[in-house]
Design a protein around this motif. Structure first.
Motif, mmCIF file in Angstrom:
data_model
loop_
_atom_site.group_PDB
_atom_site.id
_atom_site.type_symbol
_atom_site.label_atom_id
_atom_site.label_comp_id
_atom_site.label_asym_id
_atom_site.label_seq_id
_atom_site.Cartn_x
_atom_site.Cartn_y
_atom_site.Cartn_z
ATOM 1 N N PHE A 235 1.119 -1.677 -0.155
ATOM 2 C CA PHE A 235 -0.043 0.083 -0.250
ATOM 3 C C PHE A 235 0.837 0.644 0.063
ATOM 4 N N VAL A 236 0.083 2.100 -0.993
ATOM 5 C CA VAL A 236 1.364 3.397 -1.225
ATOM 6 C C VAL A 236 0.172 4.420 -0.705
ATOM 7 N N ALA A 237 0.088 5.343 0.314
ATOM 8 C CA ALA A 237 -0.848 6.181 0.121
ATOM 9 C C ALA A 237 -1.215 7.546 -1.546
ATOM 10 N N SER A 241 -5.162 3.525 -3.675
ATOM 11 C CA SER A 241 -5.411 2.710 -2.438
ATOM 12 C C SER A 241 -6.256 3.788 -1.486
ATOM 13 N N MET A 243 -5.760 5.956 0.612
ATOM 14 C CA MET A 243 -5.534 5.799 1.803
ATOM 15 C C MET A 243 -4.943 6.906 1.914
ATOM 16 N N THR A 246 -0.210 7.944 6.180
ATOM 17 C CA THR A 246 1.176 7.602 5.237
ATOM 18 C C THR A 246 1.496 7.564 6.739
ATOM 19 N N THR A 250 2.214 2.432 4.906
ATOM 20 C CA THR A 250 2.040 3.100 4.365
ATOM 21 C C THR A 250 2.419 4.318 3.549
ATOM 22 N N SER A 252 4.266 7.119 1.519
ATOM 23 C CA SER A 252 3.838 8.359 0.410
ATOM 24 C C SER A 252 4.406 8.424 -0.662
ATOM 25 N N TYR A 256 8.306 6.423 -1.772
ATOM 26 C CA TYR A 256 8.119 4.981 -2.575
ATOM 27 C C TYR A 256 9.148 4.906 -3.772
ATOM 28 N N HIS A 276 7.516 -2.673 2.995
ATOM 29 C CA HIS A 276 6.583 -3.892 2.640
ATOM 30 C C HIS A 276 7.290 -5.421 1.743
#
Ligand SMILES: NC(=O)c1ccc[n+]([C@@H]2O[C@H](COP(=O)([O-])OP(=O)(O)OC[C@H]3O[C@@H](n4cnc5c(N)ncnc54)[C@H](OP(=O)(O)O)[C@@H]3O)[C@@H](O)[C@H]2O)c1
Length: 318
Positions: A235-237, A241, A243, A246, A250, A252, A256, A276
């Protein structure tokens, strides 16, 4: 002195552990942690050419790649669906980093003719980096047949955006790179490609394609000076997602992408961002040690709950 059977077994087991450590664990630690952390990227991406091409460049991970590559001095070709968003992103990047930008507005669900427009837009550029980032997923986890009945075109669109875009963009840009004997192709896959992902089967299947395609493409073109990196974010914000906040699991999009560029050249497939990477290792360990049906069932239950909540919210908002 004679060795007992017990001592012999013990020595063999110890030798096996040492062998495994030296041949598997140490290289893994070097590629995923020690190398990127202490020595930085193995490849000087800046030497690849003057231009970078990014699909899905107006938001999330794609926009973060655009900013990071402009910061390194690349001129950019930004490709996305919405023209006003492209114009805004290009203007901001031009002002912030003093690089040239070109924009190409295409919808990757609109068939193969869009690639003629992209081909015309990139003609003559010395492209050093291609980021195949554009991707779409389900609005919420759903059974295959139900999502097909609700919107068969949508499942087709996932395949067009997530698979066809990657193959067509490589077919367009790889010849330029092969001619110049250098280039980097970054394909954005997903952790979904490597862990059980029921109720998102077409999405995860499309990302597994990106994984496999990247590895075999790398083998074919390594000797021609091409580096292929397939990143598998958890998951990345971002909007996809859903989301906004962060946290350690997760990141930002900027965090990432910084991790992904830092690990460039070490390995073809990578989760890139350390938490991850550990998530993948933990799930693989659960698979191997506890057993696969348990892991699959565990993930299935989580996704069934998300589906239930999404359907309830949709009913309430009607
Ligand atoms: N976010 C995550 O947690 C996550 C996890 C694993 C993998 N990924 C992968 O990372 C990549 C980027 O995801 P993201 O989270 O950054 O997504 P995002 O924030 O939703 O951004 C998607 C980008 O793709 C563009 N786009 C979407 N559909 C398009 C279409 N049909 N034609 C042209 N452009 C289109 C959007 O352009 P418009 O603004 O014009 O719509 C936008 O620039 C995807 O491949 C995704 O599968 C994401």
């Amino acid at each position: 002195m004679t060795i007992s059977a017990f001592q012999l077994c013990g020595s063999l087991a110890l030798a096996a552990v040492v062998y495994k450590f030296v041949h598997t664990v140490l290289p893994w630690l070097y590629v995923n942690i020690i190398g990127p952390k202490f020595f930085g990227p193995k490849l000087d991406i800046r030497r690849m050419g003057g231009w970078a091409v990014i699909t899905g460049a107006t938001d999330g991970i794609g926009k973060a790649y655009a900013n990071a590559l402009a910061k390194k001095g690349f001129n950019l070709v930004l490709i996305s669906r919405s023209l006003p968003k492209l114009e805004n992103v290009a203007k901001k990047i031009g002002e912030d980093f003093k690089v040239d930008t070109k924009i190409i507005d295409v919808d990757f669900t609109n068939g193969v003719d869009i690639y003629d427009k992209i081909k015309a837009g990139i003609e003559g550029l010395d492209i050093g980096v291609l980021v195949n980032n554009v991707g779409v997923s389900y609005p919420y986890p759903e059974y295959f047949l139900e999502s097909y009945e609700q919107n068969p075109k949508f499942l087709q669109d996932i395949i067009s955006v997530n698979i066809h875009s990657v193959t067509h963009m490589c077919a367009l840009i790889l010849p330029v790179m092969v001619n110049r004997k250098k280039g980097v192709i970054i394909n954005v896959s997903s952790t979904a490609a490597v862990i059980p992902n029921p109720l998102l089967s077409v999405y995860s299947g499309s990302k597994a394609f990106v994984d496999k395609f990247s590895v075999d493409l790398q083998t074919e073109y390594r000797s021609k000076g091409i580096t292929v990196q397939c990143v598998q974010p958890g998951f990345v914000a971002t909007n996809m997602s859903k989301m906004k906040k962060t946290n350690a699991m997760t990141p930002s999009p900027d965090t990432y992408v910084a991790a992904a560029l830092n690990i460039l050249g070490y390995t073809t497939k990578t989760a890139a961002y350390l938490p991850h990477t550990f998530l993948q290792v933990a799930l693989k360990a659960m698979n191997d040690i506890i057993c696969e049906p348990f892991t699959t069932d565990f993930v299935f239950k989580q996704l069934l709950n998300i589906r239930k909540r999404a359907l309830r919210n949709m009913k309430q908002n009607k």
